[in-house]
Design a protein around this motif. Sequence first.
Motif, PDB file in Angstrom:
ATOM      1  N   LYS A 125      77.180 -74.805  15.586  1.00 29.56           N
ATOM      2  CA  LYS A 125      78.242 -75.808  15.480  1.00 29.56           C
ATOM      3  C   LYS A 125      78.951 -75.597  14.136  1.00 29.56           C
ATOM      4  O   LYS A 125      78.311 -75.590  13.086  1.00 29.56           O
ATOM      5  N   GLU A 152      83.830 -79.406   9.943  1.00 30.54           N
ATOM      6  CA  GLU A 152      85.052 -79.410   9.135  1.00 30.54           C
ATOM      7  C   GLU A 152      84.852 -78.767   7.758  1.00 30.54           C
ATOM      8  O   GLU A 152      85.730 -78.078   7.255  1.00 30.54           O
ATOM      9  N   THR A 153      83.649 -78.998   7.173  1.00 27.13           N
ATOM     10  CA  THR A 153      83.417 -78.472   5.827  1.00 27.13           C
ATOM     11  C   THR A 153      83.333 -76.948   5.826  1.00 27.13           C
ATOM     12  O   THR A 153      83.408 -76.333   4.770  1.00 27.13           O
ATOM     13  N   GLN A 178      90.289 -85.037  13.296  1.00 27.22           N
ATOM     14  CA  GLN A 178      89.087 -85.862  13.403  1.00 27.22           C
ATOM     15  C   GLN A 178      88.115 -85.340  12.353  1.00 27.22           C
ATOM     16  O   GLN A 178      87.704 -84.186  12.407  1.00 27.22           O
ATOM     17  N   ARG A 179      87.820 -86.183  11.381  1.00 24.72           N
ATOM     18  CA  ARG A 179      86.980 -85.717  10.294  1.00 24.72           C
ATOM     19  C   ARG A 179      85.533 -86.054  10.604  1.00 24.72           C
ATOM     20  O   ARG A 179      85.212 -87.219  10.826  1.00 24.72           O
ATOM     21  N   VAL A 180      84.701 -85.061  10.619  1.00 22.68           N
ATOM     22  CA  VAL A 180      83.293 -85.306  10.930  1.00 22.68           C
ATOM     23  C   VAL A 180      82.443 -85.029   9.693  1.00 22.68           C
ATOM     24  O   VAL A 180      82.859 -84.312   8.789  1.00 22.68           O
ATOM     25  N   ILE A 181      81.256 -85.613   9.700  1.00 31.58           N
ATOM     26  CA  ILE A 181      80.360 -85.413   8.558  1.00 31.58           C
ATOM     27  C   ILE A 181      79.533 -84.154   8.787  1.00 31.58           C
ATOM     28  O   ILE A 181      79.438 -83.667   9.914  1.00 31.58           O
ATOM     29  N   ARG A 182      78.950 -83.646   7.715  1.00 35.11           N
ATOM     30  CA  ARG A 182      78.103 -82.465   7.861  1.00 35.11           C
ATOM     31  C   ARG A 182      76.778 -82.858   8.514  1.00 35.11           C
ATOM     32  O   ARG A 182      76.425 -84.050   8.528  1.00 35.11           O
ATOM     33  N   VAL A 202      73.085 -83.846   9.061  1.00 33.38           N
ATOM     34  CA  VAL A 202      72.215 -84.583   8.139  1.00 33.38           C
ATOM     35  C   VAL A 202      70.825 -84.688   8.759  1.00 33.38           C
ATOM     36  O   VAL A 202      70.708 -85.005   9.945  1.00 33.38           O
ATOM     37  N   GLU A 222      67.668 -87.629   4.947  1.00 37.26           N
ATOM     38  CA  GLU A 222      68.970 -87.952   4.360  1.00 37.26           C
ATOM     39  C   GLU A 222      69.579 -89.185   5.024  1.00 37.26           C
ATOM     40  O   GLU A 222      70.197 -90.024   4.375  1.00 37.26           O
ATOM     41  N   LYS A 223      69.395 -89.273   6.354  1.00 36.26           N
ATOM     42  CA  LYS A 223      69.942 -90.431   7.074  1.00 36.26           C
ATOM     43  C   LYS A 223      69.374 -91.725   6.502  1.00 36.26           C
ATOM     44  O   LYS A 223      70.107 -92.688   6.271  1.00 36.26           O
ATOM     45  N   PHE A 248      68.100 -92.160   3.542  1.00 36.64           N
ATOM     46  CA  PHE A 248      68.619 -92.342   2.191  1.00 36.64           C
ATOM     47  C   PHE A 248      70.002 -92.974   2.228  1.00 36.64           C
ATOM     48  O   PHE A 248      70.266 -93.952   1.531  1.00 36.64           O
ATOM     49  N   TYR A 249      70.893 -92.428   3.067  1.00 35.75           N
ATOM     50  CA  TYR A 249      72.274 -92.927   3.089  1.00 35.75           C
ATOM     51  C   TYR A 249      72.352 -94.334   3.687  1.00 35.75           C
ATOM     52  O   TYR A 249      73.193 -95.134   3.294  1.00 35.75           O
ATOM     53  N   ARG A 250      71.469 -94.627   4.629  1.00 36.12           N
ATOM     54  CA  ARG A 250      71.460 -96.000   5.191  1.00 36.12           C
ATOM     55  C   ARG A 250      71.116 -96.994   4.080  1.00 36.12           C
ATOM     56  O   ARG A 250      71.742 -98.039   3.951  1.00 36.12           O
ATOM     57  N   ALA A 262      74.032 -97.177   1.477  1.00 37.06           N
ATOM     58  CA  ALA A 262      75.262 -97.865   1.884  1.00 37.06           C
ATOM     59  C   ALA A 262      75.047 -99.343   2.197  1.00 37.06           C
ATOM     60  O   ALA A 262      75.927-100.156   1.939  1.00 37.06           O
ATOM     61  N   MET A 282      76.865 -99.024   9.478  1.00 33.18           N
ATOM     62  CA  MET A 282      75.891 -97.922   9.433  1.00 33.18           C
ATOM     63  C   MET A 282      75.122 -97.760  10.741  1.00 33.18           C
ATOM     64  O   MET A 282      74.580 -96.683  11.006  1.00 33.18           O
ATOM     65  N   PHE A 326      75.692 -92.499  12.264  1.00 31.47           N
ATOM     66  CA  PHE A 326      75.184 -91.127  12.452  1.00 31.47           C
ATOM     67  C   PHE A 326      75.293 -90.668  13.908  1.00 31.47           C
ATOM     68  O   PHE A 326      75.083 -89.499  14.202  1.00 31.47           O
ATOM     69  N   GLN A 338      79.237 -89.793  13.740  1.00 30.41           N
ATOM     70  CA  GLN A 338      79.381 -88.682  12.787  1.00 30.41           C
ATOM     71  C   GLN A 338      80.807 -88.508  12.275  1.00 30.41           C
ATOM     72  O   GLN A 338      81.231 -87.381  12.015  1.00 30.41           O
ATOM     73  N   LEU A 339      81.541 -89.600  12.173  1.00 32.65           N
ATOM     74  CA  LEU A 339      82.925 -89.487  11.702  1.00 32.65           C
ATOM     75  C   LEU A 339      83.029 -89.974  10.262  1.00 32.65           C
ATOM     76  O   LEU A 339      82.481 -91.016   9.915  1.00 32.65           O
ATOM     77  N   ALA A 340      83.749 -89.181   9.472  1.00 31.58           N
ATOM     78  CA  ALA A 340      83.884 -89.527   8.056  1.00 31.58           C
ATOM     79  C   ALA A 340      85.114 -90.404   7.857  1.00 31.58           C
ATOM     80  O   ALA A 340      86.053 -90.023   7.169  1.00 31.58           O
ATOM     81  N   PRO A 363      79.824 -98.199  -1.887  1.00 30.67           N
ATOM     82  CA  PRO A 363      78.915 -97.102  -1.521  1.00 30.67           C
ATOM     83  C   PRO A 363      79.305 -96.409  -0.202  1.00 30.67           C
ATOM     84  O   PRO A 363      78.978 -95.232  -0.013  1.00 30.67           O
ATOM     85  N   MET A 419      79.545 -92.535   0.039  1.00 30.44           N
ATOM     86  CA  MET A 419      78.693 -91.803   0.989  1.00 30.44           C
ATOM     87  C   MET A 419      79.530 -90.855   1.849  1.00 30.44           C
ATOM     88  O   MET A 419      79.150 -89.699   2.073  1.00 30.44           O
ATOM     89  N   LEU A 438      79.212 -86.807   2.323  1.00 27.04           N
ATOM     90  CA  LEU A 438      78.832 -86.207   3.613  1.00 27.04           C
ATOM     91  C   LEU A 438      79.964 -85.432   4.286  1.00 27.04           C
ATOM     92  O   LEU A 438      79.714 -84.622   5.174  1.00 27.04           O
ATOM     93  N   GLY A 439      81.179 -85.695   3.886  1.00 21.43           N
ATOM     94  CA  GLY A 439      82.301 -85.033   4.570  1.00 21.43           C
ATOM     95  C   GLY A 439      83.551 -85.080   3.727  1.00 21.43           C
ATOM     96  O   GLY A 439      83.481 -85.132   2.489  1.00 21.43           O
TER      97      GLY A 439
END
Lengths: 571, 241
Positions: free
Chosen positions: A356, A359-360, A528-532, A534, A538-539, A541-543, A546, B37, B41, B44-46, B114, B118, B122-123
């Motif tokens: 896959k 975007e990054t 459509q911007r998607v995150i890398r 994870v 990490e999930k 941690f970020y939960r 945030a 949140m 995940f 998965q959209l930034a 945050p 975040m 991530l993106g």
Amino acid sequence: MSTKRRNFRVTFAVTALLLLAVSVLLTDVLGGFGGARVDLTSERLYTMAPAAKDILKGLKAPVQVKLYITGAASMPTELKTLERDVTDKLRDYAQASDGMIQYSIHDPQDDEDLQGKLAERGIQPFQVQSIEKDEIGVKLIWSAMTVAYKDRPEEVLPQVLPQSLATFEYDLISRVYRLTRDRDPKVALVAPLQEIDPQVAMQYLQRGMQPPEPTDVYTSIAQYLQQEHYQVERVSLTADSRIPADADALLVLNPSGFDERQAFEINRAISNGVNALIAVQLHTYGYQPGMRGGFTISGASQTSGLESVLGAFGVTVDTRHLLDASHETLAVPRTQNIGGMRFQTSEPVRLPVQVKVTETQMNQDSPLSNRIASLLYLWGSALDLDAATMSANGLTSTVLFTGSERAWRAPFTEGLLPGSLFAPEGKQIEPRLPLAVLLEGSFPDAFAGRPTPAWPAMATDGAVAPPAADAATPLRAGKARVAVVGCAKMFDDMGLQAGQNALLLLNAVDALTHGEDMISIRSKALTQRVIRPVDDGEKLFYRLFAAVLVPVALAAFGLLRAAKRRKEAAR
Amino acid sequence: MSNAGVIFRREFAAYFNSPIAYIFIIVFLVLNCGLFMTPFFLAQLADMRDFFGNLPLFLIFFIPAVSMRLWAEDKRSGTFELLMTLPMKSSEVMLGKYFAAMAFYVVALLGTLPIPIMLAMLGNPDLGAVFGGYLGALLLGGLYMAVGIFTSGLLRDQISAFILGMLACFALFLVGVPAVSATIDGWIGGFGSFLQNAFGLMPHYQALQRGVLELGDLAYFLGLTAVFLVLNAVWLEGRKY
């Protein structure tokens, strides 16, 4: 209630009404200033693209745009502002084109003559939902647009709706652009049919049946391109089916065992200045259902026949397995036998060969890739780029997208693959392996100094036909652009449905045929911007970061402050 | 304006001298950030479209809860008359209270930072759209707060002020929803569309949420906010009669 108080209440009510009216009026007046807006989005998604402005400024003769729309009074509530929204946009385009876009609005609702004329041009009213007196009904409305230029056949947008306003700029400007050019660009498509698996063919023959014909897995490409008004000519790359001399671009998808002459023809076209997209597929994988669940994976490889040509350009498609920690889940079919009944189900399979690209990993400086959020690079290979060869030939290269930070390669093995192959442990991680590259310049002739290879002899009815007459296109060096991708599966009928693979294909063909202007207009609405990718740690941690960090910090601060205040009060 | 500054400092400090403020902000953050949140995940959209999309409805409860005490508390405790006899204009007192409440809301909003941080880790989020979203949230909060302080000034009881403020904010929200205006149109032809165009906040908020700053949208939020603040000041003046 005192008179004073009563008077005050009346005054207050009048003041309230007046103030509200002034506020509404102010909003309406200021809202009418079309130019008074700032588009904060990083890609100026809601502002006319510079490429669109260039196209409009370049118009040499007026373009007639006619909007056929039911009047606001007869429209359902949610469509009442549609005419105004479309007109606002058309006014902007008319200004940008210095009056070359000439638009007019027509209401066919009660005009039977006009309705008849529109029906002849394929424009029909359509049904939309409406709510009246607590009842949901349907209304028949008109909302279509025609674009006419000189004596060219009129272009029609059959439905203009609020949801299509996001792509309105592309829908209109692309039509204007197409109308104002001399002819639709021609794309030559070289994509071999998919031969049936030899084992399956043998099973057919053993049963006394004829094996099925080879299947065409590249039918969608032609549909996509024809929708965008490209002429697509399928080429078998034989003596009787060569690359057309007037082709604007060449798509070579999944070249498989090409002979010398076929490689020569492709090389000659590119050297002569035909832009090309070459997508090579060296590996395929079979997913066999295991007895105890799961799947066993086997690999098969092929050669493209274009190795020497690509090598001369400084690109080698790596023959090793490409595996990547960033990979996609596929639904793989499995037949299950329950109580004598056979059921077809599908099971999710995540394997690092189902790469896959996010975007990054896209080159943000290239219009071909900078607005693509994700791609499925199914069973693809990495590219090895030879800078010295490119430099010697005066070619420049731009990597369009790469693998992730955690990709690895392993020597290719045919047949059943060991499970250890799919685990990154103990492997050499190779971040950012190039997966697609755009080459530009004058491409060398890989067959220089050698006689032109002959077309292979064709076997017909047991006899071998003599080689076809050899009439190679003469070499006339020209500059070209060639995109090389180490994966062709991403462009077959299934692959084009995944991620934004179709957008990459259209971007590539646009760039190869008429520059990058249309790409920047089209892809505005598709961003459509998607995150890398994870992992679970990490999930978590970020939960926490945030949703929990600030509340906890605030609670701690509050408790400390309360304790301090209590101490001060006691003192 | 220094008078308004004095009131601002007093009111703003008062928020953080009681545990209620902390509870308010913590609930606001946990609910908003938690809701964002939960499917994050999976999608998965930034981007923060979902976050800002939920805000107009969520703030209908949060802002009137913050603003309900602004005048009603003073009226109940008897400090209202004292405030009105201070050597300052009632509009100055009102502005001091309003901006203190807004500062409290801004603190709550800052607690959501945050999320964009975040997203940047991530993106590659569209920071322009995120900024537009925050600006929209600020203007929306400003309007709800103006409605809230106005309704608080009308009533003596905090709960009544909360319910009335909530209903007024909900009305502004509802008339901007196409399905609602279509229903009203079904009964009184064109009235739903008029209400939507004139008072509905969603079309204006959605433009800001997308990252587009239009003069008409700014005029809508700032104009209506000013209207409710002026009406609040006029009503306070009228209490002298």
